[in-house]
Scaffold this motif. Structure first.
Motif, PDB file in Angstrom:
ATOM      1  N   ARG A   3       0.853  -1.176   0.000  1.00  0.00           N
ATOM      2  CA  ARG A   3       0.000   0.000   0.000  1.00  0.00           C
ATOM      3  C   ARG A   3       0.887   1.223   0.000  1.00  0.00           C
ATOM      4  NH1 ARG A   3      -4.321  -0.146   4.578  1.00  0.00           N
ATOM      5  NH2 ARG A   3      -5.000   1.642   3.343  1.00  0.00           N
ATOM      6  N   PHE A   4       0.625   2.199  -0.876  1.00  0.00           N
ATOM      7  CA  PHE A   4       1.430   3.400  -1.003  1.00  0.00           C
ATOM      8  C   PHE A   4       0.642   4.590  -0.481  1.00  0.00           C
ATOM      9  CE2 PHE A   4       3.328   0.455  -3.865  1.00  0.00           C
ATOM     10  CZ  PHE A   4       4.672   0.761  -3.860  1.00  0.00           C
ATOM     11  N   ILE A   5       1.293   5.381   0.372  1.00  0.00           N
ATOM     12  CA  ILE A   5       0.676   6.570   0.939  1.00  0.00           C
ATOM     13  C   ILE A   5       1.648   7.720   0.763  1.00  0.00           C
ATOM     14  CG2 ILE A   5      -0.282   7.641   3.014  1.00  0.00           C
ATOM     15  CD1 ILE A   5      -0.740   4.897   4.141  1.00  0.00           C
ATOM     16  N   SER A   6       1.192   8.808   0.189  1.00  0.00           N
ATOM     17  CA  SER A   6       2.082   9.963   0.087  1.00  0.00           C
ATOM     18  C   SER A   6       2.338  10.508   1.472  1.00  0.00           C
ATOM     19  CB  SER A   6       1.456  11.054  -0.781  1.00  0.00           C
ATOM     20  OG  SER A   6       0.401  11.684  -0.100  1.00  0.00           O
ATOM     21  N   ALA A   7       3.510  11.112   1.661  1.00  0.00           N
ATOM     22  CA  ALA A   7       3.854  11.673   2.963  1.00  0.00           C
ATOM     23  C   ALA A   7       2.858  12.734   3.378  1.00  0.00           C
ATOM     24  CB  ALA A   7       5.264  12.258   2.912  1.00  0.00           C
ATOM     25  N   LEU A   8       2.365  13.531   2.427  1.00  0.00           N
ATOM     26  CA  LEU A   8       1.442  14.599   2.765  1.00  0.00           C
ATOM     27  C   LEU A   8       0.112  14.062   3.265  1.00  0.00           C
ATOM     28  CD1 LEU A   8       2.121  17.078  -0.167  1.00  0.00           C
ATOM     29  CD2 LEU A   8       2.690  17.409   2.238  1.00  0.00           C
ATOM     30  N   ALA A   9      -0.260  12.866   2.807  1.00  0.00           N
ATOM     31  CA  ALA A   9      -1.548  12.307   3.207  1.00  0.00           C
ATOM     32  C   ALA A   9      -1.448  11.449   4.455  1.00  0.00           C
ATOM     33  CB  ALA A   9      -2.123  11.463   2.073  1.00  0.00           C
ATOM     34  N   LEU A  10      -0.230  11.152   4.893  1.00  0.00           N
ATOM     35  CA  LEU A  10      -0.075  10.215   5.992  1.00  0.00           C
ATOM     36  C   LEU A  10      -0.710  10.726   7.273  1.00  0.00           C
ATOM     37  CD1 LEU A  10       1.092   7.606   7.088  1.00  0.00           C
ATOM     38  CD2 LEU A  10       3.184   8.840   7.636  1.00  0.00           C
ATOM     39  N   VAL A 375       9.330  12.572   8.481  1.00  0.00           N
ATOM     40  CA  VAL A 375       9.598  12.944   7.090  1.00  0.00           C
ATOM     41  C   VAL A 375       9.483  14.460   6.971  1.00  0.00           C
ATOM     42  CG1 VAL A 375       8.907  12.682   4.680  1.00  0.00           C
ATOM     43  CG2 VAL A 375       8.680  10.746   6.267  1.00  0.00           C
ATOM     44  N   TRP A 376      10.527  15.113   6.453  1.00  0.00           N
ATOM     45  CA  TRP A 376      10.571  16.564   6.302  1.00  0.00           C
ATOM     46  C   TRP A 376      10.571  16.933   4.822  1.00  0.00           C
ATOM     47  CZ3 TRP A 376      11.312  19.397  10.995  1.00  0.00           C
ATOM     48  CH2 TRP A 376      11.669  18.626  12.107  1.00  0.00           C
ATOM     49  N   ASP A 377      10.057  18.120   4.535  1.00  0.00           N
ATOM     50  CA  ASP A 377      10.064  18.570   3.141  1.00  0.00           C
ATOM     51  C   ASP A 377      11.370  19.252   2.759  1.00  0.00           C
ATOM     52  OD1 ASP A 377       9.834  20.994   4.464  1.00  0.00           O
ATOM     53  OD2 ASP A 377       7.801  21.424   3.771  1.00  0.00           O
ATOM     54  N   GLY A 378      12.316  19.325   3.674  1.00  0.00           N
ATOM     55  CA  GLY A 378      13.629  19.905   3.407  1.00  0.00           C
ATOM     56  C   GLY A 378      14.543  19.671   4.593  1.00  0.00           C
ATOM     57  N   ASP A 379      15.699  20.302   4.586  1.00  0.00           N
ATOM     58  CA  ASP A 379      16.652  20.210   5.681  1.00  0.00           C
ATOM     59  C   ASP A 379      15.955  20.589   6.988  1.00  0.00           C
ATOM     60  OD1 ASP A 379      18.647  20.671   7.596  1.00  0.00           O
ATOM     61  OD2 ASP A 379      20.019  21.598   6.169  1.00  0.00           O
ATOM     62  N   PRO A 380      15.898  19.700   7.971  1.00  0.00           N
ATOM     63  CA  PRO A 380      15.141  20.001   9.195  1.00  0.00           C
ATOM     64  C   PRO A 380      15.698  21.170  10.001  1.00  0.00           C
ATOM     65  CG  PRO A 380      16.337  17.923   9.399  1.00  0.00           C
ATOM     66  CD  PRO A 380      16.407  18.320   7.961  1.00  0.00           C
ATOM     67  N   LEU A 381      16.951  21.552   9.774  1.00  0.00           N
ATOM     68  CA  LEU A 381      17.511  22.682  10.504  1.00  0.00           C
ATOM     69  C   LEU A 381      17.340  24.003   9.762  1.00  0.00           C
ATOM     70  CD1 LEU A 381      20.761  21.211  12.122  1.00  0.00           C
ATOM     71  CD2 LEU A 381      18.356  21.016  12.813  1.00  0.00           C
ATOM     72  N   GLU A 382      16.691  23.969   8.608  1.00  0.00           N
ATOM     73  CA  GLU A 382      16.329  25.199   7.907  1.00  0.00           C
ATOM     74  C   GLU A 382      14.970  25.674   8.421  1.00  0.00           C
ATOM     75  OE1 GLU A 382      17.899  27.080   5.857  1.00  0.00           O
ATOM     76  OE2 GLU A 382      19.669  25.838   5.463  1.00  0.00           O
ATOM     77  N   VAL A 388       6.156  16.530   7.242  1.00  0.00           N
ATOM     78  CA  VAL A 388       4.955  16.246   6.459  1.00  0.00           C
ATOM     79  C   VAL A 388       4.359  14.886   6.824  1.00  0.00           C
ATOM     80  CG1 VAL A 388       5.592  17.723   4.526  1.00  0.00           C
ATOM     81  CG2 VAL A 388       6.361  15.345   4.548  1.00  0.00           C
ATOM     82  N   ALA A 389       5.092  14.101   7.593  1.00  0.00           N
ATOM     83  CA  ALA A 389       4.588  12.806   8.048  1.00  0.00           C
ATOM     84  C   ALA A 389       5.417  12.355   9.232  1.00  0.00           C
ATOM     85  CB  ALA A 389       4.664  11.765   6.927  1.00  0.00           C
ATOM     86  N   MET A 390       4.799  11.552  10.109  1.00  0.00           N
ATOM     87  CA  MET A 390       5.501  11.087  11.305  1.00  0.00           C
ATOM     88  C   MET A 390       5.007   9.712  11.716  1.00  0.00           C
ATOM     89  SD  MET A 390       5.386  14.522  13.695  1.00  0.00           S
ATOM     90  CE  MET A 390       6.399  13.788  14.977  1.00  0.00           C
ATOM     91  N   LEU A 391       5.918   8.928  12.262  1.00  0.00           N
ATOM     92  CA  LEU A 391       5.576   7.728  13.009  1.00  0.00           C
ATOM     93  C   LEU A 391       6.071   7.932  14.433  1.00  0.00           C
ATOM     94  CD1 LEU A 391       6.788   4.852  10.615  1.00  0.00           C
ATOM     95  CD2 LEU A 391       4.498   5.846  10.746  1.00  0.00           C
ATOM     96  N   ILE A 392       5.248   7.589  15.398  1.00  0.00           N
ATOM     97  CA  ILE A 392       5.662   7.538  16.800  1.00  0.00           C
ATOM     98  C   ILE A 392       5.327   6.152  17.319  1.00  0.00           C
ATOM     99  CG2 ILE A 392       5.317   8.459  19.121  1.00  0.00           C
ATOM    100  CD1 ILE A 392       4.679  11.136  17.951  1.00  0.00           C
ATOM    101  N   ASN A 393       6.326   5.504  17.908  1.00  0.00           N
ATOM    102  CA  ASN A 393       6.156   4.110  18.327  1.00  0.00           C
ATOM    103  C   ASN A 393       5.729   3.233  17.159  1.00  0.00           C
ATOM    104  OD1 ASN A 393       6.768   4.440  21.156  1.00  0.00           O
ATOM    105  ND2 ASN A 393       4.778   5.444  21.367  1.00  0.00           N
ATOM    106  N   GLY A 394       6.189   3.592  15.955  1.00  0.00           N
ATOM    107  CA  GLY A 394       5.925   2.769  14.779  1.00  0.00           C
ATOM    108  C   GLY A 394       4.539   2.897  14.205  1.00  0.00           C
TER     109      GLY A 394
END
Length: 423
Positions: A3-10, A375-382, A388-394
């Motif tokens: 199953r494919f999910i875009s990061a923006l939709a996650l 998941v970031w849309d660019g360098d996280p320190l910028e 745009v997406a996250m997993l916590i505890n999987g």
């Protein structure tokens, strides 16, 4: 079938009964925080809450939910080492502020775990800044001891507090001196007496006897610190006070010590490195906010790093109960003042986890680590980059907050919208 999910939709995908428990975050620049460094066009495979594989040639099993990072950055979750998330809703409204207890007869025994609200409004907004883990700190009340801290995740679930009694927090700075009786001598004498009470527990408290500084509850709570099982975190800025803290630690081995604040820590960097004492510092503190912090400098973090001190970054200057989300910005400023990018990113991920003794579970992307993945849309320190997406505890995590919900509700209101508009 995958199953494919875009990061923006996650952000709209939440775990439900029967939902796949395996996720592959693919097609991104993977920051591992390990000897593997940064893996280009990499994949992070998570199964049943834990990371099972990381690399550029990971085999994705059939049935795995695939999250396409679309060329973005894939990192461990941010670990905020000093926060009051879930303890305060509105700082000036006493009924929503559980950070301190000025009128309680107890101090060391106070445990923030009893006050933590996993549904606190600020948790979601900080999660949207990439924060997946945090250390909760109490504020001091009537003496130098604030109480016991705890560790949380930012999932908002009822089980998000995953470790309590993680450390004890004490204020030995100029404010602690004022609380203890008006001088630093009073504060350090009180701390000495408190340690003596804890070392003498429970015998010293037989019958109706109390300790020289602590009651029996507080003395019992300080025992794990005295025996070196959990660290004592001292709020200190002045170089002379940090030296005094290092002497205190040597006198009271095997106690563990962490310095929080550290405005002038760079002035004693060699001693801190030799003693192996970590420092929790805000890298953008630059102004002499007090006489304790006359040596504040934007180069402080770099000087500590160069001396070999273990350093984790905080957002002390930006407020701890709602602005931990600015950690990446503070780390980016550290890079701008001499800290290598990988060291600055480590200072807001793996290093805080190590400081609190959980660096084998959090802060890196490697097999065996908990599946906290951002998941970031660019360098996280910028400053303009965002998750745009996250997993916590999987598990996929909600990417909304009260602020985003209000935005979505009212952004398209027109003159034709009914006055009592509800959606």
């Amino acid at each position: 079938m995958q199953r494919f999910i875009s990061a923006l939709a996650l952000g709209m995908v939440l775990a439900a009964p029967g939902f796949a428990q395996s996720y592959a975050v693919t097609n991104g620049r993977v920051v591992t925080n390990t000897d593997a460094g940064i893996v280009e066009n990499g994949t992070v495979l998570v199964r049943d809450g834990d990371i099972v594989a990381v690399g550029s040639d990971v085999t994705i099993p059939v049935g795995t939910t695939v999250i396409d990072a679309d060329g973005g950055w894939i990192t461990p979750g941010i670990f905020a080492p000093v926060t009051q998330l879930g303890l305060i809703e509105v700082a000036l409204e006493g009924s929503t502020n559980d950070a301190s207890a000025d009128e309680s007869p107890y101090s060391v025994a106070l445990d923030v775990a009893d006050s933590f609200n996993p549904a606190g409004m600020h948790i979601a907004s900080n999660r949207l800044g990439g924060i997946t883990r945090a250390a909760l700190y109490p504020s001091t009340g009537w003496n130098i001891f604030a109480g016991q801290g705890a560790l949380i995740d930012t999932s908002g679930s009822s089980t998000s507090l995953f470790e309590e009694g993680s450390f004890v927090f004490a204020d030995l700075s100029q404010s602690g001196a004022a609380t203890a009786g008006g001088s630093r001598s009073a504060a350090w004498t009180y701390l000495d007496a408190a340690f003596a009470d804890a070392r003498g527990y429970p015998g010293r408290f037989s019958g109706d006897h109390e300790g020289d500084a602590l009651n029996r509850y507080d003395a019992a709570a300080l025992v794990p610190v005295v025996r070196g099982r959990i660290p004592l975190v001292m709020n200190l800025d002045r170089a002379a006070d940090i030296r005094r803290a290092l002497r205190f630690r040597a006198e009271h081995a095997p106690m563990q010590l962490i310095i929080q604040g550290g405005a002038e820590a760079w002035m004693v960097a060699d001693e801190l490195a030799e003693a192996g004492v970590p420092v929790l510092i805000d890298p953008i503190r630059n102004l002499p906010s007090s006489f304790d912090a006359l040596g504040s400098t934007l180069e402080g973090a770099a000087r500590l790093q160069q001396a070999g001190v273990t350093v984790a970054y905080t957002t002390e200057s930006a407020d701890g109960y709602f602005n931990a989300r600015l950690l990446t910005q503070h780390a980016g400023n550290a890079v701008g003042h001499g800290v290598p990018w990988d060291a600055a990113f480590r200072a807001i991920t793996l290093t805080p986890a190590e400081v609190y003794g959980v660096g084998d579970r959090f802060g890196a992307l490697a097999a065996g680590y908990t599946g906290d993945v951002v998941v970031w849309d660019g360098d996280p320190l910028e400053v303009m980059s965002a998750p745009v997406a996250m997993l916590i505890n999987g598990e996929p995590t909600d990417m909304t907050s009260r602020e985003t919900q209000l935005r979505d509700r009212y952004m398209n209101i027109t003159d034709e919208t009914p006055f009592a508009y509800r959606r």
